[in-house]
Design an enzyme around this catalytic site. Structure first.
Site, mmCIF file in Angstrom:
data_model
loop_
_atom_site.group_PDB
_atom_site.id
_atom_site.type_symbol
_atom_site.label_atom_id
_atom_site.label_comp_id
_atom_site.label_asym_id
_atom_site.label_seq_id
_atom_site.Cartn_x
_atom_site.Cartn_y
_atom_site.Cartn_z
ATOM 1 N N SER A 104 0.818 -1.212 0.000
ATOM 2 C CA SER A 104 0.000 0.000 0.000
ATOM 3 C C SER A 104 0.854 1.266 0.000
ATOM 4 C CB SER A 104 -0.960 -0.047 1.192
ATOM 5 O OG SER A 104 -1.881 1.003 1.158
ATOM 6 N N ASP A 243 -2.620 5.997 -3.363
ATOM 7 C CA ASP A 243 -1.500 5.344 -2.701
ATOM 8 C C ASP A 243 -0.964 4.246 -3.613
ATOM 9 O OD1 ASP A 243 -3.719 3.740 -2.469
ATOM 10 O OD2 ASP A 243 -3.244 3.005 -0.472
ATOM 11 N N ASP A 245 -1.231 1.034 -3.932
ATOM 12 C CA ASP A 245 -2.085 0.006 -4.532
ATOM 13 C C ASP A 245 -3.428 0.552 -4.982
ATOM 14 O OD1 ASP A 245 -3.114 0.343 -1.948
ATOM 15 O OD2 ASP A 245 -3.682 -1.766 -1.758
#
Length: 447
Positions: A104, A243, A245
């Protein structure tokens, strides 16, 4: 024994904590648990595997795929693609499980693994516990011959399927809207600009050239100053920051002001209520949601429910209650009618659709709520489990709550992904919030 799974899958420093042998075992165990009831009439279970662009992703994808194939599961690799795309594709392909390899918003050296069950749903705690339980008990021998799973490299239609899904979810024309998108050199680098352009927006993309090493590096939703500066430079109507992902989205109005997840939820909740789409007139947030969101929802006649931090807990409450909107201050926004997890690109499209439908700027729409001053301090700790019950911390919390009264609140909680304890204070005055938070953080640090 420390639990392997955190609030968002398994995460750690790649090749030190999250190693290839661990990924191999995780893949095998997850395949065993998630497909145990799917092996009927000779049918071979199927798994979808996606990743973000960080350098360790290919290594971990290979190990995970090998582990799943060793349990007789066919693996379809979909390459670099957002987390919500993996969730969608797990359902769209009719797969039995999905896996996203990403850490992430974490720095490039980290990585993570999160699993989805059939239908693209994140796993509840008890299923994760079962995966951990069987990791070391699976027999060394697996299926042989025709029973061994196959690994299908890079499905060519995966991205197009996801883009078509986004188009169907938000069909509103965005023509006339000029946007800057910061893709964090991550999984959204191609998908997000393409989706926004396909909807008619004029798109200026920044940090959309991943090189395996630059993901989240001074960019994306954790470095909002980048998109703020770009919006002002290009005279854009808004900016969106994803972000690594792409399961979250933060926004910036034309003047460079941050519009966080709470504000996004407020404007979408009001829009959905007006359109008759906000089921049970309820919004699901978390304990970290700003007190201003509660006040705004009360004024709008909308019930705000709160869960533990983590979009998986928001999702569980949404599904259990049959609600249609939820999310987190960090920008994880969940629209269950269009997806089973937070989707940053879908959120961006939804924000711009509201702008197009009302003719209002993002700054005007964000006035749906007044953000109370909030101070968050992350305190490094060695043992998160004993902090909140420690007598000195209990006393400090009581003192802070007495000082704030009804005009603010205090929240202390352990991070689910890092060795940190988070101290959050809201107050009517920023300086008061800063002073009380600093005092509490000092007490926590001494425990």
């Amino acid at each position: 024994m420390t639990r392997l799974f955190g609030t968002d899958g398994v995460r750690g420093l790649a090749n030190e904590v999250l190693t290839a042998p661990l990924a191999l075992k995780l893949g095998a165990a997850a395949a065993h648990v998630l497909t145990a009831e799917k092996r009927v009439d000779g049918r071979r279970p199927v798994a979808i595997v996606g990743r973000d662009p960080r350098v360790s992703g290919e290594m971990l994808a290979a190990a995970l795929s090998a582990g799943m194939a060793s349990q007789g599961v066919d693996v379809i690799r979909v390459g670099v693609i957002p987390t919500p795309a993996v969730a969608f594709l797990t359902d769209d392909y009719g797969a039995d499980m999905g896996v996203m390899i990403s850490a992430s918003h974490n720095p490039m050296p980290d990585n993570g693994i999160k699993f989805f069950s059939a239908g693209g749903h994140k796993l509840p705690d008890h299923v994760e516990d079962e995966i951990e339980r069987v990791m070391d008990s699976l027999p060394a021998e697996g299926p042989t011959g025709h029973g061994v799973g196959r690994v299908i490299e890079e499905a060519t239609d995966a991205q197009d399927r996801y883009l078509e899904h986004l188009k169907e979810a938000v069909p509103t024309s965005l023509e006339g809207i000029k946007i800057v998108v910061d893709a964090a050199n991550g999984a959204a680098s191609v998908v997000a600009p393409t989706a926004y352009e396909a909807a008619g927006a004029t798109v200026i993309a920044i940090h959309n050239k991943p090189d395996s090493y630059n993901i989240n590096m001074d960019c994306g939703s954790t470095h909002i100053d980048q998109v703020q500066a770009a919006v002002l430079k290009h005279g854009a109507d808004l900016g969106l920051a994803h972000d690594g992902d792409a399961d979250r989205c933060l926004a910036v109005d034309k003047d460079g002001n941050l519009v966080d997840g709470d504000q996004i939820m407020a404007l979408l909740a009001i829009a959905m209520k007006e359109n008759g789409e906000l089921r049970k007139n309820t919004l699901v947030g978390t304990v970290m949601s700003n007190l201003g969101l509660k006040i705004a929802m009360d004024e709008a006649g909308i019930t705000l429910r709160t869960t533990k931090v983590g979009d998986r807990y928001v999702l569980e409450d949404l599904n259990a209650g049959g609600f249609s909107l939820g999310g987190e201050q960090s920008g994880h926004i969940v629209l269950p009618d269009h997806g089973t997890t937070g989707d940053g690109t879908l959120t961006g499209l939804s924000i711009m659709a509201r702008m197009a439908e009302t003719g209002k700027s993002l700054g005007e729409l964000a006035q749906a709520m007044t953000v109370l001053p909030q101070v968050l301090i992350n305190v490094p700790v060695s043992d998160k489990s004993t902090i909140v019950s420690h007598p000195s911390v209990v006393a400090a919390i009581a003192e802070a709550e007495a000082e704030l009264g009804a005009t603010g609140r205090v929240l202390l909680r352990a991070s689910g992904t890092e060795e940190l304890f988070r101290v959050m204070v809201e107050a009517g005055d920023k300086e008061q919030a800063r002073r009380i938070a600093g005092r509490l953080a000092a007490v926590v640090a001494e425990v």
